[in-house]
Design a protein around this motif. Structure first.
Motif, PDB file in Angstrom:
ATOM      1  N   PRO A 188       0.832  -1.212   0.000  1.00 22.66           N
ATOM      2  CA  PRO A 188       0.000   0.000   0.000  1.00 22.66           C
ATOM      3  C   PRO A 188       0.861   1.253   0.000  1.00 22.66           C
ATOM      4  O   PRO A 188       2.073   1.188   0.234  1.00 22.66           O
ATOM      5  N   THR A 189       0.231   2.384  -0.234  1.00 20.91           N
ATOM      6  CA  THR A 189       0.969   3.640  -0.366  1.00 20.91           C
ATOM      7  C   THR A 189       1.848   3.927   0.843  1.00 20.91           C
ATOM      8  O   THR A 189       3.019   4.295   0.704  1.00 20.91           O
ATOM      9  N   TRP A 190       1.295   3.743   2.042  1.00 23.33           N
ATOM     10  CA  TRP A 190       2.078   4.066   3.243  1.00 23.33           C
ATOM     11  C   TRP A 190       3.321   3.190   3.338  1.00 23.33           C
ATOM     12  O   TRP A 190       4.389   3.642   3.771  1.00 23.33           O
ATOM     13  N   ALA A 191       3.203   1.930   2.921  1.00 21.70           N
ATOM     14  CA  ALA A 191       4.345   1.022   2.973  1.00 21.70           C
ATOM     15  C   ALA A 191       5.404   1.430   1.950  1.00 21.70           C
ATOM     16  O   ALA A 191       6.611   1.382   2.230  1.00 21.70           O
ATOM     17  N   LYS A 192       4.974   1.841   0.768  1.00 25.60           N
ATOM     18  CA  LYS A 192       5.916   2.278  -0.257  1.00 25.60           C
ATOM     19  C   LYS A 192       6.684   3.505   0.208  1.00 25.60           C
ATOM     20  O   LYS A 192       7.909   3.601   0.041  1.00 25.60           O
ATOM     21  N   VAL A 193       5.959   4.460   0.793  1.00 27.75           N
ATOM     22  CA  VAL A 193       6.601   5.682   1.286  1.00 27.75           C
ATOM     23  C   VAL A 193       7.596   5.345   2.400  1.00 27.75           C
ATOM     24  O   VAL A 193       8.725   5.854   2.430  1.00 27.75           O
ATOM     25  N   ALA A 194       7.169   4.472   3.312  1.00 29.37           N
ATOM     26  CA  ALA A 194       8.043   4.104   4.432  1.00 29.37           C
ATOM     27  C   ALA A 194       9.294   3.382   3.942  1.00 29.37           C
ATOM     28  O   ALA A 194      10.407   3.638   4.432  1.00 29.37           O
ATOM     29  N   MET A 195       9.138   2.480   2.973  1.00 29.85           N
ATOM     30  CA  MET A 195      10.290   1.741   2.454  1.00 29.85           C
ATOM     31  C   MET A 195      11.255   2.662   1.718  1.00 29.85           C
ATOM     32  O   MET A 195      12.477   2.566   1.886  1.00 29.85           O
ATOM     33  N   LEU A 196      10.709   3.557   0.902  1.00 22.88           N
ATOM     34  CA  LEU A 196      11.576   4.507   0.197  1.00 22.88           C
ATOM     35  C   LEU A 196      12.317   5.403   1.187  1.00 22.88           C
ATOM     36  O   LEU A 196      13.503   5.695   1.013  1.00 22.88           O
ATOM     37  N   ALA A 197      11.608   5.859   2.227  1.00 23.60           N
ATOM     38  CA  ALA A 197      12.243   6.717   3.235  1.00 23.60           C
ATOM     39  C   ALA A 197      13.358   5.970   3.958  1.00 23.60           C
ATOM     40  O   ALA A 197      14.438   6.532   4.203  1.00 23.60           O
ATOM     41  N   ALA A 198      13.123   4.693   4.294  1.00 26.36           N
ATOM     42  CA  ALA A 198      14.143   3.907   4.990  1.00 26.36           C
ATOM     43  C   ALA A 198      15.362   3.697   4.107  1.00 26.36           C
ATOM     44  O   ALA A 198      16.514   3.789   4.562  1.00 26.36           O
ATOM     45  N   ILE A 199      15.131   3.409   2.825  1.00 26.11           N
ATOM     46  CA  ILE A 199      16.235   3.218   1.884  1.00 26.11           C
ATOM     47  C   ILE A 199      17.049   4.499   1.745  1.00 26.11           C
ATOM     48  O   ILE A 199      18.280   4.491   1.789  1.00 26.11           O
ATOM     49  N   GLU A 200      16.353   5.619   1.588  1.00 32.65           N
ATOM     50  CA  GLU A 200      17.029   6.906   1.453  1.00 32.65           C
ATOM     51  C   GLU A 200      17.778   7.263   2.732  1.00 32.65           C
ATOM     52  O   GLU A 200      18.883   7.840   2.683  1.00 32.65           O
ATOM     53  N   LEU A 201      17.212   6.915   3.883  1.00 31.12           N
ATOM     54  CA  LEU A 201      17.851   7.231   5.165  1.00 31.12           C
ATOM     55  C   LEU A 201      19.182   6.495   5.308  1.00 31.12           C
ATOM     56  O   LEU A 201      20.209   7.096   5.650  1.00 31.12           O
ATOM     57  N   VAL A 202      19.182   5.188   5.033  1.00 33.96           N
ATOM     58  CA  VAL A 202      20.427   4.414   5.140  1.00 33.96           C
ATOM     59  C   VAL A 202      21.457   4.913   4.135  1.00 33.96           C
ATOM     60  O   VAL A 202      22.638   5.068   4.453  1.00 33.96           O
ATOM     61  N   SER A 203      21.007   5.175   2.923  1.00 34.54           N
ATOM     62  CA  SER A 203      21.907   5.677   1.896  1.00 34.54           C
ATOM     63  C   SER A 203      22.512   7.024   2.292  1.00 34.54           C
ATOM     64  O   SER A 203      23.705   7.277   2.064  1.00 34.54           O
ATOM     65  N   SER A 204      21.703   7.888   2.904  1.00 40.39           N
ATOM     66  CA  SER A 204      22.186   9.210   3.316  1.00 40.39           C
ATOM     67  C   SER A 204      23.202   9.114   4.440  1.00 40.39           C
ATOM     68  O   SER A 204      24.168   9.886   4.494  1.00 40.39           O
ATOM     69  N   VAL A 205      23.001   8.162   5.361  1.00 35.80           N
ATOM     70  CA  VAL A 205      24.002   7.931   6.400  1.00 35.80           C
ATOM     71  C   VAL A 205      25.316   7.508   5.755  1.00 35.80           C
ATOM     72  O   VAL A 205      26.397   7.990   6.100  1.00 35.80           O
TER      73      VAL A 205
END
Length: 418
Positions: free
Chosen positions: A314-331
């Motif tokens: 669902p949309t919320w899961a897609k947003v959460a997964m993208l945010a988590a991926i971007e967060l780890v990458s940014s670290v």
């Protein structure tokens, strides 16, 4: 060459000179986030630019980096680097202010927008070349990592809050008028830098022509084991991550069916990782060593991009997964950047900082548009998801440059210069 002492780094937040420089950089970074949003919007909404014309606009911003080879050599021969920083800021402010003035008279054209992109890009390159020598005159060697971390934190914060602030200003004032904020940020930066007292050493007697100095910069970067490994690493990771960068928004919009607002929330939340990474970098470096921290960052930066191909639900899961991926990458990118940038500063001879930066950036930044073009070609031929997997896994290979070099044995900046 700069000698790195073993004394503990000073408390930079108490150093008025560095604090002034830090504030100026922070203000300028927030202004940049506004222009990054406003310039394409002027092209699209006001001038009805085509996708090809918008891509040219982006290319013109990066194009002046190729001049870094020559500009860096020229900067090395100048004594007053602070004056060059101020000139670079004033040039960018004046160029950007031409847009709202032309807008008031209904005279904005695509040609003017192209010139603004090109000249602001040139100003950014001049600033970057002069900044190297100014930084080492301002910051003691023992504080390189801490200072780089603080400046990176400002950049990370600007990526978290800047787009939201910029979007609000563009909506309230229109894109051309919002550009005034970025112009003012450069004026503030110039004013603050002009108030920083710093002792600048004159360059050594000129030994060769500008072309000779350019060659020296290239030879230095390609023959020095640390500089060569760092350049190979960052260029490789930039090539592959820009394959993904060219496609991420398209992928999130088309394949994941996310709205612009949802995409902005995902990327904005993920950008918090950059702030965390910049803050953590000095501590992690002290705990496990500079080389190991940089190598971890090199892996963490691109690896999560491969996981974007698995985003679903669902949309919320897609947003959460993208945010988590971007967060780890940014670290990861901050663990990499803070340590490698401090390392580059430490091992570069004082009389070659400009031409080293020019040679380095010409390759490191010049590879980015190529990566974007390859991303577009792969996305068209094999699809977006497979291309993102290639980008993530290919980027991880960049760590091999560091593994096969002296960098993996470096625990502190003292080791780098002994």
């Amino acid at each position: 060459m700069t000698t790195v002492g073993t004394a503990p780094p000073p408390a930079l937040h108490r150093d008025r000179r560095f604090r002034t420089f830090w504030i100026g950089e922070t203000v300028s970074q927030f202004g940049d986030r506004i222009s990054e949003l406003a310039l394409p919007l002027i092209a699209v909404s006001l001038l009805a630019a085509t996708p090809a014309q918008v891509s040219i606009l982006t290319a013109l911003i990066w194009l002046p980096n190729l001049l870094g080879l020559f500009l860096g050599a020229w900067v090395d021969q100048r004594t007053r680097k602070r004056r060059l920083l101020i000139v670079a800021d004033l040039i960018r402010a004046a160029v950007l202010l031409s847009l709202p003035v032309a807008y008031l008279f209904g005279a904005v054209t695509l040609t003017q927008l192209y010139l603004v992109a090109l000249l602001t890009g040139a100003g950014a390159v001049l600033f970057a070349m002069a900044r190297q020598a100014f930084f080492v005159a301002l910051v003691p060697p023992s504080a390189y990592i801490d200072a780089t971390s603080k400046l990176s934190m400002s950049r990370a914060v600007s990526f978290v809050a800047g787009p939201a602030v910029g979007g609000g200003l563009v909506q309230a004032l229109t894109a051309p008028v919002a550009v005034v904020v970025d112009a003012v940020s450069f004026l503030v930066s110039a004013l603050l830098i002009s108030r920083i007292p710093v002792a600048e050493s004159p360059p050594p007697p000129r030994r060769s022509s500008t072309l000779g100095l350019v060659r020296e910069g290239l030879v230095l970067v390609l023959r020095h084991p640390v500089l060569r490994a760092a350049l190979g690493c960052t260029s490789t990771v930039n090539f592959f991550t820009f394959i993904a960068t060219a496609l991420l928004v398209l992928y999130a919009s088309r394949d994941l069916d996310l709205s612009a607002g949802a995409i902005g929330i995902a990327f904005g939340a993920g950008a918090i990782g950059g702030l965390a990474g910049a803050a953590l970098a000095p501590r992690v470096t002290r705990a496990i060593g500079l080389g190991r921290t940089a190598m971890i960052g090199v892996v963490l930066f691109p690896a999560p991009l491969a996981l974007t191909a698995l985003v679903t639900g669902p949309t919320w899961a897609k947003v959460a997964m993208l945010a988590a991926i971007e967060l780890v990458s940014s670290v990861g990118v901050m663990l990499m950047d803070v340590n490698l940038n401090a390392l580059l500063t430490a091992v570069t001879p004082d009389d070659a900082r400009g031409r080293r930066a020019g040679a380095y950036s010409a390759v490191n930044y010049g590879i980015r548009p190529l990566g974007a073009l390859v991303g577009g070609a792969l996305g068209t031929t094999i699809g977006l998801r497979p291309t993102l997997v290639i980008a993530g896994l290919g980027g991880v290979l960049a760590v091999l440059w560091l593994v096969a070099s002296p960098v993996r044995h470096i625990t502190s900046l003292d080791d780098a210069v002994t």
